[in-house]
Write an enzyme that holds these catalytic residues in place. Structure first.
Site, mmCIF file in Angstrom:
data_model
loop_
_atom_site.group_PDB
_atom_site.id
_atom_site.type_symbol
_atom_site.label_atom_id
_atom_site.label_comp_id
_atom_site.label_asym_id
_atom_site.label_seq_id
_atom_site.Cartn_x
_atom_site.Cartn_y
_atom_site.Cartn_z
ATOM 1 N N GLU A 114 0.806 -1.232 0.000
ATOM 2 C CA GLU A 114 0.000 0.000 0.000
ATOM 3 C C GLU A 114 0.839 1.283 0.000
ATOM 4 O O GLU A 114 0.736 2.118 0.906
ATOM 5 C CB GLU A 114 -0.968 -0.006 1.187
ATOM 6 C CG GLU A 114 -1.960 -1.158 1.139
ATOM 7 C CD GLU A 114 -3.022 -1.081 2.231
ATOM 8 O OE1 GLU A 114 -2.803 -0.360 3.228
ATOM 9 O OE2 GLU A 114 -4.059 -1.750 2.090
ATOM 10 N N GLU A 121 -6.043 -7.904 -1.700
ATOM 11 C CA GLU A 121 -6.684 -7.821 -0.378
ATOM 12 C C GLU A 121 -8.139 -7.436 -0.570
ATOM 13 O O GLU A 121 -8.445 -6.533 -1.348
ATOM 14 C CB GLU A 121 -6.028 -6.770 0.529
ATOM 15 C CG GLU A 121 -4.666 -7.112 1.076
ATOM 16 C CD GLU A 121 -4.212 -6.075 2.127
ATOM 17 O OE1 GLU A 121 -5.082 -5.471 2.805
ATOM 18 O OE2 GLU A 121 -2.992 -5.870 2.263
#
Length: 432
Positions: free
Chosen positions: A214, A334
């Protein structure tokens, strides 16, 4: 006593009896070893993953905690138990951390200093994954502070008096920190597994490398700083390891110059994070794109039905990008639904998973770029300290387990593959 004339037969019969005994005693071990040897490297062919000449659509999960739990004797069994459970659901890939910078059970204690005890734990994780026929997506550093992340690298440079800035984002532009990270990459990629004897860069058990979890660079919302870092680090990785696929680790947000920032991003803030899904994923050494799905965290005023509609739109937009602009697979690495939502009901999680699985399945049927999904996150009993509002013990929730198996079965059918686990094959054979 054998009859006269059969003398030469006695040693032969004895030898065959011995061979039969050994085979019956250890045949399972041999067959297991042969199964492991068949694991091939995953490649990319346009917008599809391929292995051994056939398409591979990913149905998998996240267990970020593997290396940490493999360090100590009392918790190491959890790694094998989780991998065995995943294999029995027909899951093919698990995403986990290959980093822990500073702090408790650190892999990298300080720049260039590694704890061999923790490295052996990562060796164990990879060896166990191979045993169970599960590939690993290994993440290389965290944008967040958990397990050290870019904050730890910045602190190291600051403590040694060579840091340019105390900002976390200096991780991306400080020359000293870039050297720290490249040294870590070199040590990791060339690590020889103490159990299998295979260097990580030569091990097909590793599905791919994920550059960073991320990434965000708030101090340069133009995205230039992050893009330069991605280009440099991915080229460096490929100079050492040309066999494995590589992805960035993006959440999937569109940057300030993308027209989709207004039509697809959840809100305005998402275009001001210094990342851009298309631009970052177009980097020449990136083999596939990664996307996360967290409407709970991205919206605070939408109900469940509105979130479901957003999820479909979000996924289809990125699959479209994979097909038309990137010409690369798109993996949703995810996704999860929080159990802390005010209106949360367990049945919502089933619908949430089903919606996501259906989008990927339809993409696979049409040979589009939607290459698979990884649930966040799976755990086993006794791991409350590692859980969050998305965590699941899969065998405690029959409906989720059934959904996972069903998705494994139908993706395997689309690709013309047979599942490794006999129980999963049996389950698939009873499905329409």
């Amino acid at each position: 006593m054998a009859p006269k004339g059969n003398g030469p037969l006695v040693p032969i019969l004895g030898f065959l009896t011995c061979v039969a005994f050994i085979y019956l005693s250890f045949g399972d071990l041999w067959s297991g070893y042969n199964g492991e040897a068949e694991l091939g490297f995953v490649k990319r062919n346009g917008t599809e993953f391929v292995v051994d000449g056939k398409a591979l659509y990913v149905n998998g999960w996240n267990s970020y905690w593997f290396m940490d739990h493999a360090v100590n004797d009392h918790s190491r069994h959890r790694v094998g138990a989780m991998l065995e459970a995943g294999a029995k659901m027909g899951l093919t890939v698990c995403r986990t951390w290959a980093f822990n910078d500073g702090g408790y059970n650190a892999l990298q204690i300080s720049p260039g200093r590694f704890d061999e005890r923790v490295f052996k734990a990562l060796d164990h994780v990879i060896a166990e994954a191979k045993t169970h026929g599960v590939r690993l997506l290994l993440s290389l550093v965290n944008n967040l502070q958990a397990y050290g992340g870019k904050t730890q690298y910045v602190n190291w440079a600051w403590q040694e008096g060579v840091g340019l800035s105390s900002s976390n984002d200096s991780f991306f532009f400080d020359p000293s920190i870039r050297r720290y990270f490249k040294n870590y990459l070199t040590v990791l990629l060339t690590r020889k597994n103490s159990i299998t004897g295979i260097e990580y860069r030569n091990d097909p058990t590793i599905f791919a490398w994920e550059l960073i979890n991320e990434p965000r660079c708030y101090t340069d919302i133009s995205g230039d700083t992050l893009q330069d870092w991605i280009n440099e680090m991915t080229a460096f990785i490929k100079s050492i390891d040309k066999k494995h696929l590589l992805t960035v680790g993006l959440e999937g947000f569109y940057g300030p110059k993308s027209p989709k920032r207004l039509t697809v991003n959840p809100e305005r803030w998402a275009s001001e994070l210094g990342s851009d899904f298309v631009r970052n994923s177009l980097s020449p050494n990136i083999d596939f794109a990664s996307v996360h799905i967290y409407p709970d965290h991205w919206f605070h005023d939408k109900g469940f039905e509105e979130k479901l509609k957003f999820v479909v739109k979000w996924m289809l937009s990125h699959i479209e990008d994979g097909d038309k602009e990137l010409k690369k697979p798109v993996l949703f690495t995810e996704f999860g639904l929080s159990n802390l939502n005010k209106d949360y009901e367990p049945s919502q999680r089933d619908r949430f998973y089903r919606t996501i699985f259906d989008v990927v399945y339809k993409s696979a049927e049409r040979r589009r770029s939607g290459a698979g999904t990884l649930v966040w996150q799976f755990l086993i009993h006794g791991m409350e300290g590692f859980n969050d509002d998305f965590g699941i013990v899969p065998w405690e929730q029959d409906s989720i387990q059934r959904l996972m198996i069903e998705q494994s079965c139908r993706l395997a059918r689309v690709a013309g593959r047979h599942l490794q686990d006999s129980k999963s094959r049996d389950m698939c054979s009873h499905r329409p």
